[in-house]
Design an enzyme around this catalytic site. Structure first.
Site, PDB file in Angstrom:
ATOM      1  N   SER A 296      40.954  21.756  16.603  1.00 55.20           N
ATOM      2  CA  SER A 296      41.147  20.502  15.873  1.00 55.20           C
ATOM      3  C   SER A 296      42.476  20.451  15.126  1.00 55.20           C
ATOM      4  CB  SER A 296      40.005  20.319  14.868  1.00 55.20           C
ATOM      5  OG  SER A 296      39.834  21.495  14.100  1.00 55.20           O
TER       6      SER A 296
ATOM      7  N   THR B 109      40.104  18.478  10.581  1.00 56.46           N
ATOM      8  CA  THR B 109      41.364  18.716   9.890  1.00 56.46           C
ATOM      9  C   THR B 109      41.339  19.901   8.946  1.00 56.46           C
ATOM     10  OG1 THR B 109      41.627  16.350   9.872  1.00 56.46           O
ATOM     11  CG2 THR B 109      42.944  17.570   8.291  1.00 56.46           C
TER      12      THR B 109
ATOM     13  N   THR C 297      46.325  18.182  11.459  1.00 55.41           N
ATOM     14  CA  THR C 297      45.238  17.860  12.390  1.00 55.41           C
ATOM     15  C   THR C 297      45.793  17.504  13.762  1.00 55.41           C
ATOM     16  OG1 THR C 297      43.235  16.514  12.613  1.00 55.41           O
ATOM     17  CG2 THR C 297      45.218  15.386  11.904  1.00 55.41           C
TER      18      THR C 297
ATOM     19  N   ARG D  79      46.775   6.612  18.127  1.00 54.06           N
ATOM     20  CA  ARG D  79      45.961   6.521  16.907  1.00 54.06           C
ATOM     21  C   ARG D  79      46.402   7.579  15.901  1.00 54.06           C
ATOM     22  NH1 ARG D  79      42.547  10.311  13.990  1.00 54.06           N
ATOM     23  NH2 ARG D  79      40.886   9.153  12.975  1.00 54.06           N
TER      24      ARG D  79
ATOM     25  N   GLY E 136      45.178   9.024  12.071  1.00 45.78           N
ATOM     26  CA  GLY E 136      44.107   8.950  11.085  1.00 45.78           C
ATOM     27  C   GLY E 136      44.629   9.096   9.674  1.00 45.78           C
ATOM     28  N   ASP E 137      43.808   9.676   8.842  1.00 52.31           N
ATOM     29  CA  ASP E 137      44.142   9.814   7.425  1.00 52.31           C
ATOM     30  C   ASP E 137      45.110  10.953   7.139  1.00 52.31           C
ATOM     31  OD1 ASP E 137      41.810  11.445   8.263  1.00 52.31           O
ATOM     32  OD2 ASP E 137      42.095  12.321   6.262  1.00 52.31           O
TER      33      ASP E 137
ATOM     34  N   THR F  52      38.851  15.814   5.003  1.00 55.39           N
ATOM     35  CA  THR F  52      38.608  16.145   6.403  1.00 55.39           C
ATOM     36  C   THR F  52      37.499  15.233   6.894  1.00 55.39           C
ATOM     37  OG1 THR F  52      38.175  17.970   7.935  1.00 55.39           O
ATOM     38  CG2 THR F  52      36.935  17.978   5.874  1.00 55.39           C
ATOM     39  N   GLY F  53      37.448  14.992   8.179  1.00 51.25           N
ATOM     40  CA  GLY F  53      36.398  14.130   8.721  1.00 51.25           C
ATOM     41  C   GLY F  53      36.973  12.868   9.334  1.00 51.25           C
TER      42      GLY F  53
ATOM     43  N   GLY G  43      38.769   9.896   9.984  1.00 48.09           N
ATOM     44  CA  GLY G  43      39.911   9.374   9.253  1.00 48.09           C
ATOM     45  C   GLY G  43      39.792   7.920   8.868  1.00 48.09           C
TER      46      GLY G  43
HETATM   47  N1  GLY Z   1      40.736  13.523   9.611  1.00 51.53           N
HETATM   48  C1  GLY Z   1      41.409  13.594  10.805  1.00 51.53           C
HETATM   49  C2  GLY Z   1      41.543  12.354  11.539  1.00 51.53           C
HETATM   50  O1  GLY Z   1      40.695  11.485  11.419  1.00 51.53           O
HETATM   51  O2  GLY Z   1      42.481  12.237  12.285  1.00 51.53           O
END
Ligand code: GLY
Length: 318
Positions: free
Chosen positions: A49, A178, A196, A206, A208-209, A229-230, A232
């Site tokens: 990941s 992440t 990540t 895409r 994410g966060d 983490t999780g 995003g």
């Molecule tokens: N937390 C990682 C993502 O959603 O990309």
């Protein structure tokens, strides 16, 4: 808790923290420590990941996102690196060598080249095998193992895939999501890094966060640090890490700040079975907390006594 200390998301935390902590204990800067820790995790091809070995996007290409931060005026980020394995170190160069905060895509890879980072193939044979399995039969991926890390079921349903079809055990230790690392050094300085490969099988492009300041990571020496983490999209919707730091600034204890943020997510999103989110929070005085939306998350706390992999202090929806 007395500094120095490091907090790392997930049970792979010792891979990075055990590499970085000895120097932190000897007085190294918190920023050096978090980048060192994240780099070790990015370089581990068995962690699927983050960094090399990360699961690819829907088109079979790996892209990496990361950021680093020590204060509102000291942050760097890269998104959608496709040729370089250590986005956190590249993000640090963005912070230190440019007037900008964030570079993305081909131009971020070109920047990494110009800064002397060596390119490397990011897609491993294992990751390619899992992607091929997902492409041929998305329902065969064990969703429990990859909770928070796969596109929600409706993405597959839109493709006409029967998601209730058979599940196969991928016979791998799931490392999930992440890496976020927070550190407090011997001088009482905070730093954070977040890295990540993004949601597995995401739409190409895409982000994410994780590389977004305030979402995957936020650090302010006067208030504290938080990382996420999780899924995003959930974290982004509430600017999760920024919100936690701001709640701490207003006096909330680290655990209360995370709880309020998770409650905000739970209240404002239609949660799906695959959604998972967890946060770490660290105050300048060493008080810290860890909490998750759903079961399964673990953090790593590293002090002079070594690294401990532990369940979070709170699971909002046990
Ligand atoms: N937390 C990682 C993502 O959603 O990309």
């Amino acid at each position: 808790m007395t500094p120095p200390l490091m907090l790392t998301t997930w049970s792979f935390g010792p891979v990075g923290a055990d590499a970085a902590f000895p120097a932190l204990a000897q007085g190294a800067d918190a920023l050096d420590a978090v980048v060192h820790a994240v780099t070790a995790i990015e370089d581990d091809p068995d962690i699927d990941s983050v960094g090399v070995g990360g699961l690819p996007d829907a088109g079979g290409r790996v892209s990496l996102d990361a950021c680093v931060m020590t204060d509102p005026d000291r942050a760097g980020a890269v998104a959608c690196l496709r040729r370089h394995p250590n986005p956190a170190a590249v993000a640090r160069r963005v912070m230190e060598r440019t007037i900008h905060v964030m570079l993305v895509g081909d131009d971020a890879d070109d920047f990494a080249d110009a800064q002397g980072f060596a390119p490397r193939e990011l897609l491993t044979d294992d990751a390619r095998r899992i992607w091929e399995k997902w492409r041929s039969d998305p329902g065969a991926i064990d969703r429990d193992k990859y909770k928070g890390w796969l596109p929600p079921r409706n993405v597959e349903e839109l493709r006409g895939v029967d998601v209730s079809a058979r599940r196969a055990d991928l016979s791998r230790e799931p490392h999930h999501d992440t890496v976020g690392v927070l550190a407090l050094d011997t001088r009482g300085r905070l730093a954070g890094a977040c890295s990540t490969s993004g949601m597995a099988f995401k739409s190409p492009g895409r982000v994410g966060d994780s590389p977004i300041i305030g979402q995957g990571l936020y650090v302010d020496q006067t208030a504290g640090a938080a990382c996420a983490t999780g899924t995003g999209e959930l974290i982004t919707g509430v600017s999760g890490s920024f919100l936690i730091v701001e709640l701490m600034r207003r006096g909330a204890a680290p655990l209360d700040a995370i709880r309020e943020t998770l409650e905000r997510i739970a209240a404002r999103f239609t949660l799906q079975e695959e959604h998972q989110t967890a946060f770490l929070a660290l105050r300048p005085d060493g008080a810290w907390a860890s909490a998750a939306l759903r079961p399964g998350f673990k953090h790593t706390i590293t002090t002079a006594d070594g690294s401990l992999v532990q369940p979070p202090h709170l699971v909002l929806k046990p």
